[in-house]
Design a protein around this motif. Structure first.
Motif, PDB file in Angstrom:
ATOM      1  N   ASP A 127      -6.580  13.641  -0.725  1.00 62.60           N
ATOM      2  CA  ASP A 127      -5.604  12.572  -0.872  1.00 62.60           C
ATOM      3  C   ASP A 127      -4.354  13.085  -1.551  1.00 62.60           C
ATOM      4  OD1 ASP A 127      -6.884  10.158   0.113  1.00 62.60           O
ATOM      5  OD2 ASP A 127      -8.320  10.446  -1.512  1.00 62.60           O
ATOM      6  N   ARG A 128      -3.261  12.393  -1.311  1.00 63.25           N
ATOM      7  CA  ARG A 128      -2.032  12.594  -2.066  1.00 63.25           C
ATOM      8  C   ARG A 128      -1.948  11.395  -3.001  1.00 63.25           C
ATOM      9  NH1 ARG A 128      -0.017  17.524  -2.243  1.00 63.25           N
ATOM     10  NH2 ARG A 128       2.139  17.471  -2.898  1.00 63.25           N
ATOM     11  N   VAL A 129      -1.902  11.627  -4.286  1.00 68.33           N
ATOM     12  CA  VAL A 129      -1.925  10.524  -5.252  1.00 68.33           C
ATOM     13  C   VAL A 129      -0.841  10.738  -6.315  1.00 68.33           C
ATOM     14  CG1 VAL A 129      -4.401  10.067  -4.954  1.00 68.33           C
ATOM     15  CG2 VAL A 129      -3.662  11.696  -6.689  1.00 68.33           C
ATOM     16  N   ARG A 130      -0.567   9.684  -7.057  1.00 66.58           N
ATOM     17  CA  ARG A 130       0.319   9.831  -8.214  1.00 66.58           C
ATOM     18  C   ARG A 130      -0.132   8.848  -9.283  1.00 66.58           C
ATOM     19  NH1 ARG A 130       5.998   7.397  -5.738  1.00 66.58           N
ATOM     20  NH2 ARG A 130       5.232   5.321  -5.255  1.00 66.58           N
ATOM     21  N   LEU A 131       0.249   9.144 -10.518  1.00 62.24           N
ATOM     22  CA  LEU A 131      -0.067   8.244 -11.615  1.00 62.24           C
ATOM     23  C   LEU A 131       1.077   7.262 -11.779  1.00 62.24           C
ATOM     24  CD1 LEU A 131      -1.625  10.693 -14.245  1.00 62.24           C
ATOM     25  CD2 LEU A 131      -2.777   9.358 -12.465  1.00 62.24           C
ATOM     26  N   ARG A 132       0.721   6.076 -12.265  1.00 60.85           N
ATOM     27  CA  ARG A 132       1.698   5.008 -12.377  1.00 60.85           C
ATOM     28  C   ARG A 132       1.382   4.184 -13.612  1.00 60.85           C
ATOM     29  NH1 ARG A 132       4.038   2.225  -7.602  1.00 60.85           N
ATOM     30  NH2 ARG A 132       5.353   0.672  -8.532  1.00 60.85           N
ATOM     31  N   HIS A 133       2.419   3.860 -14.377  1.00 61.15           N
ATOM     32  CA  HIS A 133       2.272   2.949 -15.507  1.00 61.15           C
ATOM     33  C   HIS A 133       3.425   1.974 -15.426  1.00 61.15           C
ATOM     34  CE1 HIS A 133       2.021   2.220 -20.123  1.00 61.15           C
ATOM     35  NE2 HIS A 133       1.364   1.321 -19.443  1.00 61.15           N
ATOM     36  N   GLY A 134       3.136   0.799 -14.881  1.00 66.64           N
ATOM     37  CA  GLY A 134       4.214  -0.156 -14.622  1.00 66.64           C
ATOM     38  C   GLY A 134       5.168   0.439 -13.599  1.00 66.64           C
ATOM     39  N   ASP A 135       6.443   0.570 -13.967  1.00 68.78           N
ATOM     40  CA  ASP A 135       7.432   1.145 -13.048  1.00 68.78           C
ATOM     41  C   ASP A 135       7.578   2.649 -13.223  1.00 68.78           C
ATOM     42  OD1 ASP A 135       7.945  -1.328 -12.040  1.00 68.78           O
ATOM     43  OD2 ASP A 135       9.602  -1.746 -13.429  1.00 68.78           O
ATOM     44  N   GLU A 136       6.886   3.187 -14.218  1.00 67.48           N
ATOM     45  CA  GLU A 136       6.979   4.620 -14.494  1.00 67.48           C
ATOM     46  C   GLU A 136       6.062   5.367 -13.518  1.00 67.48           C
ATOM     47  OE1 GLU A 136       6.408   7.346 -18.522  1.00 67.48           O
ATOM     48  OE2 GLU A 136       5.846   5.231 -18.508  1.00 67.48           O
TER      49      GLU A 136
ATOM     50  N   ARG B  33      -5.706   4.699  12.757  1.00 70.39           N
ATOM     51  CA  ARG B  33      -5.539   5.971  12.042  1.00 70.39           C
ATOM     52  C   ARG B  33      -4.155   6.571  12.294  1.00 70.39           C
ATOM     53  NH1 ARG B  33      -9.497   9.532  13.904  1.00 70.39           N
ATOM     54  NH2 ARG B  33     -10.236   8.123  15.509  1.00 70.39           N
ATOM     55  N   ILE B  34      -3.670   6.454  13.539  1.00 73.37           N
ATOM     56  CA  ILE B  34      -2.328   6.967  13.850  1.00 73.37           C
ATOM     57  C   ILE B  34      -1.267   6.139  13.123  1.00 73.37           C
ATOM     58  CG2 ILE B  34      -0.582   7.167  15.684  1.00 73.37           C
ATOM     59  CD1 ILE B  34      -2.885   7.980  17.585  1.00 73.37           C
ATOM     60  N   ALA B  35      -1.392   4.804  13.217  1.00 72.19           N
ATOM     61  CA  ALA B  35      -0.411   3.927  12.555  1.00 72.19           C
ATOM     62  C   ALA B  35      -0.425   4.181  11.045  1.00 72.19           C
ATOM     63  CB  ALA B  35      -0.734   2.462  12.863  1.00 72.19           C
ATOM     64  N   GLY B  36      -1.627   4.352  10.485  1.00 73.05           N
ATOM     65  CA  GLY B  36      -1.765   4.584   9.045  1.00 73.05           C
ATOM     66  C   GLY B  36      -1.171   5.921   8.633  1.00 73.05           C
ATOM     67  N   ALA B  37      -1.435   6.971   9.424  1.00 75.62           N
ATOM     68  CA  ALA B  37      -0.925   8.305   9.083  1.00 75.62           C
ATOM     69  C   ALA B  37       0.602   8.308   9.069  1.00 75.62           C
ATOM     70  CB  ALA B  37      -1.453   9.336  10.080  1.00 75.62           C
ATOM     71  N   MET B  38       1.197   7.617  10.061  1.00 72.77           N
ATOM     72  CA  MET B  38       2.665   7.593  10.119  1.00 72.77           C
ATOM     73  C   MET B  38       3.241   6.777   8.964  1.00 72.77           C
ATOM     74  SD  MET B  38       3.222   7.394  14.239  1.00 72.77           S
ATOM     75  CE  MET B  38       4.997   7.661  14.293  1.00 72.77           C
ATOM     76  N   ALA B  39       2.614   5.657   8.656  1.00 76.97           N
ATOM     77  CA  ALA B  39       3.089   4.816   7.546  1.00 76.97           C
ATOM     78  C   ALA B  39       2.930   5.554   6.215  1.00 76.97           C
ATOM     79  CB  ALA B  39       2.320   3.497   7.522  1.00 76.97           C
ATOM     80  N   ASP B  40       1.793   6.224   6.026  1.00 78.44           N
ATOM     81  CA  ASP B  40       1.539   6.929   4.765  1.00 78.44           C
ATOM     82  C   ASP B  40       2.505   8.104   4.590  1.00 78.44           C
ATOM     83  OD1 ASP B  40      -0.464   5.128   4.404  1.00 78.44           O
ATOM     84  OD2 ASP B  40      -2.123   6.516   4.754  1.00 78.44           O
TER      85      ASP B  40
ATOM     86  N   SER C  85      -5.339  12.077   3.592  1.00 78.31           N
ATOM     87  CA  SER C  85      -6.564  11.710   4.306  1.00 78.31           C
ATOM     88  C   SER C  85      -6.239  10.646   5.346  1.00 78.31           C
ATOM     89  CB  SER C  85      -7.623  11.206   3.321  1.00 78.31           C
ATOM     90  OG  SER C  85      -7.160  10.073   2.642  1.00 78.31           O
ATOM     91  N   GLN C  86      -7.052  10.648   6.414  1.00 80.41           N
ATOM     92  CA  GLN C  86      -6.875   9.621   7.426  1.00 80.41           C
ATOM     93  C   GLN C  86      -7.460   8.312   6.923  1.00 80.41           C
ATOM     94  OE1 GLN C  86      -8.297  10.506  11.404  1.00 80.41           O
ATOM     95  NE2 GLN C  86      -7.445  12.576  11.265  1.00 80.41           N
ATOM     96  N   ARG C  87      -6.888   7.225   7.397  1.00 82.38           N
ATOM     97  CA  ARG C  87      -7.464   5.916   7.079  1.00 82.38           C
ATOM     98  C   ARG C  87      -8.701   5.689   7.943  1.00 82.38           C
ATOM     99  NH1 ARG C  87      -2.773   1.550   6.237  1.00 82.38           N
ATOM    100  NH2 ARG C  87      -1.162   2.862   5.306  1.00 82.38           N
ATOM    101  N   HIS C  88      -9.420   4.639   7.624  1.00 83.92           N
ATOM    102  CA  HIS C  88     -10.601   4.294   8.419  1.00 83.92           C
ATOM    103  C   HIS C  88     -10.170   3.481   9.628  1.00 83.92           C
ATOM    104  CE1 HIS C  88     -13.105   5.812   5.240  1.00 83.92           C
ATOM    105  NE2 HIS C  88     -12.426   5.091   4.365  1.00 83.92           N
ATOM    106  N   GLY C  89     -11.058   3.404  10.615  1.00 83.83           N
ATOM    107  CA  GLY C  89     -10.808   2.534  11.762  1.00 83.83           C
ATOM    108  C   GLY C  89     -10.643   3.294  13.052  1.00 83.83           C
ATOM    109  N   GLY C  90     -10.190   2.575  14.075  1.00 82.47           N
ATOM    110  CA  GLY C  90      -9.988   3.153  15.394  1.00 82.47           C
ATOM    111  C   GLY C  90      -8.801   4.109  15.380  1.00 82.47           C
ATOM    112  N   LEU C  91      -8.628   4.831  16.506  1.00 79.26           N
ATOM    113  CA  LEU C  91      -7.557   5.830  16.569  1.00 79.26           C
ATOM    114  C   LEU C  91      -6.183   5.169  16.394  1.00 79.26           C
ATOM    115  CD1 LEU C  91      -6.789   8.767  16.923  1.00 79.26           C
ATOM    116  CD2 LEU C  91      -6.888   8.454  19.401  1.00 79.26           C
ATOM    117  N   ASP C  92      -6.011   3.953  16.952  1.00 78.67           N
ATOM    118  CA  ASP C  92      -4.725   3.264  16.784  1.00 78.67           C
ATOM    119  C   ASP C  92      -4.431   3.012  15.300  1.00 78.67           C
ATOM    120  OD1 ASP C  92      -6.872   1.456  16.771  1.00 78.67           O
ATOM    121  OD2 ASP C  92      -5.616  -0.235  17.359  1.00 78.67           O
TER     122      ASP C  92
END
Lengths: 203, 218
Positions: A153-162, B83-90, B74-81
């Motif tokens: 995963d790509r994650v970050r820490l957050r405290h309110g708006d910080e 996962r693709i929509a999620g990957a682009m949004a993320d 990481s990919q989101r859960h669900g169907g390919l549609d």
């Protein structure tokens, strides 16, 4: 930075960990200051000089030191290192991928509390840790339950708006640790469960 | 430097999980090796495109096949549609610049083709690359909108048509990338290897030395 928000969380601030999809969960770093059920599974297996990677406030480094096991904690957060030293154990502000004292001489390297996730690339982390171990030395790690999907995963820490910077963090399932360990050059990998935690051991 | 990002959506090449439609004729271990080659070819092509960000939306863990320069999510859960929509949004949340997404089934892709597709996206609201089987191999948006992708029926001969129809309705302009064959079956694999003899994928396929007739079955 990871460090400042992590420091605030250690002091009890409501710091959250945020994922790229926007979901958030409390970090609750204070939980790493007190003993956690299952710690004994790790502590009893640390037979010689032990390097605690991502030692945080030093719960395990301190417990080992009190038992007479030579232990060094490393963490990238100065305040966490300060807490460990104040509790009477040795710790240094170090990145595991940077210069680490005693390289090639550690009997045990601990990757506790999900620290196998450090850097978001567990294969690279395990290869690095293997360099730190002496021949025949062990890695002891917390891993995720077998039904969990291994992921980065790509994650970050957050405290309110910080907001902190985005960083990579991996989750490794017990079901995947053997093939990962073998890819990293370990020849002997096993895993077990106790007190609701899953542990892995690699040599 | 193109101020945009390329997202590769991929599955970790593990035997029994990746490219299962190549089994038979290939064993699960061989299918995984072919998947790893195709993924590495794809990632290395992407690595050579002068683009600001490179993202790997991965199901599983990275391995030694991952070249430097990629951010892994990481990919989101669900169907390919989903996962693709999620990957682009993320990816867009991580880097708020245009997003072009490809899969791991077109190892014949070149940095030049990806670069020209990114240039197409710079001139349009969307870019779409049809696949020979009726699907698509490339999909890009200036600003991703998950609603376009969600509900598109996947792995059907009309998958690409449905997506393209939606894009033409929702965007002011849609640019097209050339059609490519994507590797699904052993017959596709032989076609793609012949098209890209320089690729790791072609070398791996050759090393597996399947009898010539097996590749012709569909």
């Amino acid at each position: 930075m990871i460090g400042e928000l992590y420091t605030e969380s250690l002091a009890g601030a409501a710091v959250e960990i945020e994922h790229v999809d926007g979901t958030r969960a409390p970090l609750e770093a204070t939980r790493w200051r007190e003993p956690i059920a299952g710690d004994e599974e790790l502590l009893t297996r640390c037979a010689g000089p032990t390097l605690d990677v991502g030692s945080g406030p030093g719960r395990l480094t301190v417990a080992l030191t009190r038992r007479g096991v030579p232990a060094l904690g490393i963490d990238i957060t100065p305040h966490a290192v300060h807490l460990t030293r104040r509790a009477g154990a040795q710790a240094l502000v170090r990145d595991v991928f940077g210069h680490v004292p005693g390289s090639g001489r550690w009997a045990t390297v601990l990757l506790a509390d999900g620290n196998i996730g450090i850097g978001g690339d567990p294969l690279t982390l395990l290869k690095r840790v293997r360099e730190l171990l002496r021949p025949g030395g062990w890695v002891l790690a917390d891993v995720a339950p077998p039904g969990t999907a291994s992921k980065v995963d790509r994650v970050r820490l957050r405290h309110g708006d910080e907001l902190g910077e985005w960083f990579g963090w991996a989750t490794v399932s017990a079901a995947d640790i053997a093939r990962l360990g073998v890819s990293a050059g370990f020849t002997c990998v096993d895993h077990w469960t106790r007190s609701g935690r899953w542990f892995a051991r690699l040599r | 430097m193109i101020d945009a990002q390329i997202v590769v959506i991929a599955k970790e090449p593990v035997a029994g999980r990746a490219k299962t439609r190549l089994t038979p004729p290939y064993s699960p271990a061989q299918a995984a090796q072919l998947a790893a080659s195709a993924l590495e070819d794809t990632l290395r092509a992407v690595a050579q495109v002068p683009v600001r960000h490179r993202v790997l939306a991965l199901d599983g863990l990275p391995g030694s096949w991952l070249p430097p320069g990629f951010v892994v999510i990481s990919q989101r859960h669900g169907g390919l549609d989903e996962r693709i929509a999620g990957a682009m949004a993320d990816a867009h949340r991580l880097h708020p610049v245009p997003v072009m997404l490809i899969g791991m089934d077109t190892p014949q892709v070149t940095p030049e083709l990806l670069t020209s597709s990114m240039e197409t996206l710079a001139e349009h609201d969307a870019v779409y690359g049809p696949a020979a089987d009726g699907g698509f191999w490339l999909y890009g948006r200036r600003v991703p909108d998950p609603a376009t992708m969600l509900g598109v029926p996947m792995s059907r001969p009309d998958t690409g048509t449905v997506l393209l129809h939606r894009l033409r309705r929702e965007c002011r302009s849609v640019g097209l990338a050339p059609e490519l064959v994507d590797v699904d079956t052993a017959a596709d694999a032989a076609l793609v290897a012949a098209e890209a003899p320089w690729s790791r994928f072609a070398a791996m396929l050759e090393a597996m030395a399947l009898p010539a007739t097996a590749g012709a079955e569909r």
